[in-house]
Enzyme design. Structure first.
Site, PDB file in Angstrom:
ATOM      1  N   GLU A   9      -6.429  -7.813  -0.125  1.00 64.10           N
ATOM      2  CA  GLU A   9      -7.133  -7.498   1.118  1.00 64.10           C
ATOM      3  C   GLU A   9      -8.562  -7.085   0.801  1.00 64.10           C
ATOM      4  O   GLU A   9      -8.794  -6.344  -0.164  1.00 64.10           O
ATOM      5  CB  GLU A   9      -6.445  -6.350   1.877  1.00 64.10           C
ATOM      6  N   GLU A  39       0.787  -1.232   0.000  1.00 71.83           N
ATOM      7  CA  GLU A  39       0.000   0.000   0.000  1.00 71.83           C
ATOM      8  C   GLU A  39       0.824   1.290   0.000  1.00 71.83           C
ATOM      9  O   GLU A  39       0.681   2.125   0.889  1.00 71.83           O
ATOM     10  CB  GLU A  39      -0.967   0.017   1.192  1.00 71.83           C
TER      11      GLU A  39
END
Length: 755
Positions: free
Chosen positions: A610, A506
Site C-alpha cells: 500500500e 497491518e
C-alpha cells in the site's frame, strides 16, 4: 490501508531466506455445475439527534420508495417467466405456420426504420428530429389533440408483452428477445403502423382477460408492498433525515431459463438461492450446494481460461511471473468488501454524531440485519464491477490486491456484520480479474477481534486478536479461517490466478507481543502450505520497521514481506517541505527497500502492498469519522489515551503561515476530470512524488497503489489521479527519475508549503 511509515533502516546481520515462485500443479477440478451462461484516531463531532416525530414520515416515505422496486421485482418475477414461456410458444407456432406456407406467401422480414430522437428546434419553435447520424429536420407541432394522439402512439411503440397481447403489434410478439426487446419493438414499428394500432383486440374476451390479470397482479403487489414496507419503515427509524441507504438496481437477466422451482425448498431464501441475489451478472445461476474447504462454490463455472494477460509486456496467466526480476505494478480495490469511511464517505455521512457510526460494526449494528444487508449488497454490486477490472488492465497495471474481511466467510455470536454475502462478490471479482489477465494478491484484511483496532478492521477500538481476554480464542478462529480459505484456494482454478496470499493486514505490532505474533504466523504458514496452497504468502510488517524483520521467520520458504509506506501518518515526515518529501521518497524508501530485499541485511523478498501520492492527511474521514487532521491541527482522537493535535503540522506553520486543506481536497472538473484548484506546480509535484515512490518500491518486488477509486479523494484514487494528470497513464513509462539532486533541481515555482 496503512498507518505510520517506518523510520530509516539501520544495519543488521543474520540469516536470510529465499522466496520460491508459486509451483504449478493440477488438483482436482472444482465440483461446480455446468456453465449456463497510523494509527488512526478521532473524536466525534457533536450535533443534536433529530427526533422521531419530526422525520419518521419522511423516513418511511424514503424507505417506501426503496422497497417498492424490490417488492415489485420479486412480485412480477414469476409472472414474467410465465409470460416469456407463452411468447416463446407463440413465436414457435408462428414459425411453424410460416414454414407450412408456400415460399411466395411467406411475409417479408421487417425492415428497420431509421431511429430518431426529438429535441428542441434551433429557433425555439417546435421540435427537431435528430438521427443517429446527426441529420435532422425541424418538425413543427401545434398543441392539438392530434399531436397528443401521435405522441401517445409513439410511446406505445416501445412495446412489451402486454402491449403486443392487446393488439399493438399485429401478429408480432417479443419473439425470442423477450419483452421490450429491440427486435420486438422494430417488428411492431414495421408491421402495422398507426392504422393497425387503432384496431381493437381481435378477441374481446382476451382483452378482458388481460384486464382481469392486471387487477389480480395489482392486488397481489399491493399486499406484498404492505408486508415489506412496515418492517422497512421500522428499520430506518433513528436514521437522520437526509441520510439514505444506498441502493442498487437488480441485474438478473441471466435468470431467464432458471425457474424458482429448481431451487430446493430447504435452500429457498438462502445465500445459495440466486433469486435472492441483487445482481446476477456473470454468475452461473444453476443451483449448487457443493463446497470446497467447507466454502460454497456458488456462482462459479466449471471451466476457466488462464490464457489471458493484462498487457503485451507481461506474461500470460498460464506462465510463471518472475517475481524479484519483473516488478509488480498493481493496485488495491480498497473500500469494496472491507468498508473504509474515507473511501466511501456517503455510507457514513448524515448520521447524528451521537449515534457513533464510525465503522462497519457500528453501521451494521445501527441499520439492523435487513437494512444492513440491503445497503451492503447495493454497495458490493455497484462500487466494483467488471468494468473496474477492464479499466485496471487498460491503465497498464498487472496485479490487483483484493482486501476482504473474515465475515465474508463466517461470523461469531452477537456480531452485527452481514455474514457471507461478500464471499459471492469476492469469487466473481476473482473471475473478472482472470478475464483481464490480472494476477491477484488475496488479502484477509480483517481478523476476528481486530488485529489493529482501526476502522478498516471492522471495529474501531481495542485490539482483540492475540491480545486481551479473547485474544487466544480469536487467534484460533483466525487459523480456522485460513484452514478453510487455503483449502478452497488450493484448487487448480486459482493456481495461476491467486499468486500472493496475505495472512493478516497491518497487525498493530506496537500493541502486540512479537513472540506471540511470530508463533501464530509460523502456525498459519505451516497450515496453509500443508493444505496445498502454492501462492507466495505475504507477511505484514506491522509497522515494526523493515530493519527489524531481518532473521525473522527464516525457516519458512515462499514468503514475501508486505510493507505499507505512507508519509502522512508520521508527524516528522508530514512536516517536511515538498522538496524534502520528494527526496525522502527517492532516497529514504529506496534505501529501506534495498536493505530489506537483501537476505544478508533484511528479510529477503519485500514488496510495498500500500502507498499513496497524498502528501497531507486532509481527506475527510481519513483519520476516522469526524475527527479532523494533523495538517491543520484539528485532530481530536476517539481514543482517550491518544493526544489531540491542535497545532498545524505543515511546513509553512514553522514560519507562522496557515496550513489549509482547501487545495489538497479540491474536486475535479466533472467534464475534463482535471483539478482546477491545483496550481500547476503542485500538480507536477504530485506526479513526481508518485513516480519517485514507484521507482523506490521497484527495487524490491514492486507495489500496489492504495486504492483504485474513491468517491471523492482524488489523491487516493489511481483512476481519478490518471484522469487528473497527476499519475502516469502508463506506469511503465514515467517522466521523473530519482537522479542525484533531482528533487532540488526541479523548479517548483509557485509551490507553497501551506498545502
Amino acid at each position: 490501508m496503512a498507518r505510520p511509515a517506518p523510520g530509516l533502516p539501520g544495519p543488521g546481520a543474520g540469516p536470510g531466506r529465499r522466496s520460491q515462485d508459486p509451483a504449478r500443479g493440477q488438483d482436482a477440478p472444482v465440483p461446480a455445475p455446468t456453465s449456463t451462461s497510523s494509527p488512526r484516531s478521532s473524536a466525534q463531532s457533536s450535533s443534536q439527534q433529530l427526533s422521531l416525530s419530526e422525520h419518521s414520515l419522511a423516513q418511511l416515505n424514503a424507505a417506501n420508495e426503496k422497497a417498492m422496486s424490490v417488492a415489485a421485482r420479486r412480485a412480477e418475477k414469476a409472472q414474467k417467466e410465465a409470460e416469456r414461456e407463452r411468447r416463446r410458444d407463440q413465436a414457435q407456432r408462428r414459425r411453424q405456420q410460416r414454414q407450412q406456407q408456400p415460399r411466395e406467401q411467406q411475409p417479408r422480414p421487417p425492415q428497420r426504420s431509421k431511429r430518431y430522437r426529438l429535441v428542441p428546434a434551433a429557433d425555439g419553435d417546435g421540435l427537431r428530429k435528430v438521427s443517429s447520424g446527426d441529420e435532422y429536420e425541424d418538425v413543427r407541432r401545434s398543441k392539438t389533440k392530434a399531436t397528443k394522439t401521435r405522441t401517445r402512439r409513439k410511446k406505445d411503440r416501445v412495446v412489451s408483452g402486454p402491449t403486443l397481447e392487446k393488439g399493438g403489434g399485429g401478429g408480432g410478439g417479443g419473439g425470442d428477445d423477450g419483452p421490450g426487446g429491440y427486435d420486438g419493438a422494430d417488428a411492431n414499428r414495421s408491421r402495422g403502423g398507426r392504422a393497425h394500432r387503432r384496431r381493437p383486440p381481435a378477441d374481446p374476451a382476451k382483452g378482458r382477460m388481460s384486464r382481469r390479470k392486471m387487477i389480480v397482479v395489482a392486488v397481489g403487489l399491493l399486499a406484498l408492498l404492505l408486508v415489506v414496507l412496515i418492517p422497512v419503515g421500522v428499520l430506518v427509524i433513528g436514521k437522520k433525515h437526509g441520510a439514505s441507504v444506498r441502493s442498487g438496481s437488480s441485474s438478473d437477466g441471466n435468470l431467464r431459463g432458471v425457474s424458482p422451482s429448481d431451487i430446493p425448498a430447504a435452500a429457498k431464501g438462502s445465500m445459495l438461492d440466486p433469486f435472492t441475489w441483487l445482481d446476477t451478472t456473470d454468475y452461473n445461476v444453476t443451483y449448487t450446494n457443493a463446497t470446497v474447504g467447507d466454502l460454497p462454490i456458488m456462482g462459479l463455472n466449471s471451466t476457466w481460461d488462464d490464457h489471458r494477460r493484462a498487457n503485451e509486456h507481461v506474461p500470460w496467466l498460464d506462465e510463471a511471473w518472475p517475481y524479484g526480476q519483473r516488478p509488480i505494478r498493481g493496485v488495491n480495490v480498497g473500500g469494496w468488501l472491507s468498508l473504509e469511511p474515507f473511501i466511501t464517505p456517503s455510507l457514513f455521512e448524515g448520521y447524528d454524531s451521537k449515534l457513533g457510526i464510525i465503522d462497519e460494526w457500528t453501521l451494521t449494528q445501527h441499520l439492523g440485519p435487513a437494512a444492513a444487508a440491503q445497503a451492503l449488497e447495493a454497495h458490493y454490486a455497484a462500487f466494483v464491477t467488471a468494468q473496474t477490472f477492464a479499466d485496471i488492465a487498460a491503465a497498464g497495471l498487472d496485479h490487483v490486491r483484493i482486501p476482504f474481511p473474515y465475515w465474508a466467510v463466517t461470523t461469531y455470536g452477537g456480531e452485527p456484520y452481514v455474514g457471507q454475502m461478500a464471499w459471492r462478490y469476492l469469487l466473481r471479482g476473482l473471475e473478472w480479474a482472470r478475464a483481464h489477465g490480472l494476477r491477484v494478491n488475496l488479502d484477509l484484511h480483517a481478523l476476528p477481534g481486530s488485529q489493529n483496532g482501526w476502522n478498516h478492521s471492522g471495529r474501531q477500538g481495542a485490539v482483540g486478536w492475540l491480545n486481551g481476554t479473547e485474544g487466544a480464542v480469536n487467534g484460533q478462529r483466525a487459523l480456522a479461517l485460513h484452514d478453510r480459505l487455503s483449502r478452497f484456494f488450493a484448487q487448480a482454478r486459482y493456481a495461476r490466478l491467486v499468486t500472493i496470499y496475505g495472512l493478516v493486514n497491518e497487525p498493530k505490532m506496537s500493541s502486540l507481543p512479537l513472540d506471540t505474533v511470530m508463533a501464530w504466523t509460523g502456525q498459519a504458514i505451516a497450515l496453509v502450505q500443508a493444505n496445498g496452497l502454492r501462492a507466495t504468502l505475504a507477511v505484514a510488517d506491522g509497522f515494526l520497521g523493515l530493519p527489524h524483520w531481518h532473521g525473522l521467520l527464516a525457516s519458512h520458504a515462499n514468503l514475501v514481506l508486505d510493507a505499507h509506506q505512507y508519509i502522512i501518518f508520521n508527524d516528522g515526515q508530514l512536516a517536511l517541505p515538498h522538496a524534502q518529501k520528494l527526496d525522502f521518497a527517492c532516497a529514504g524508501w529506496s534505501a529501506q527497500m534495498l536493505q530489506s530485499v537483501d537476505p544478508a541485511t533484511g528479510f529477503g523478498p519485500t514488496l510495498c502492498g500500500e502507498w499513496s501520492q497524498a502528501d497531507t492527511d486532509c481527506a475527510p474521514f481519513l483519520n476516522d469519522v469526524h475527527v479532523g487532521n494533523r495538517w491543520t491541527g484539528s485532530l481530536t482522537p476517539l481514543d482517550p489515551a491518544a493526544a489531540a493535535i491542535t497545532h498545524p503540522v505543515c511546513a509553512a506553520a514553522a514560519a507562522g503561515a496557515a496550513c489549509s486543506c482547501d487545495i489538497p481536497n479540491a474536486a475535479p472538473d466533472p467534464t475534463t476530470h482535471l483539478v482546477p484548484g491545483y496550481p500547476p506546480a503542485y500538480a507536477r509535484w504530485l506526479r513526481a512524488f508518485a513516480e519517485a515512490q514507484m521507482l523506490s518500491f521497484e527495487h524490491g518486488w514492486g507495489w500496489f497503489y492504495w486504492t483504485w477509486d474513491t468517491e471523492r479523494a482524488v489523491q487516493w484514487s489511481w483512476k481519478k489521479g490518471v484522469l487528473a494528470g497527476i499519475l502516469p497513464p502508463d506506469p511503465a513509462n514515467r517522466s521523473f527519475t530519482c537522479a542525484d539532486g533531482a528533487a532540488a533541481a526541479v523548479a517548483w515555482d509557485g509551490l507553497a508549503e501551506g498545502y
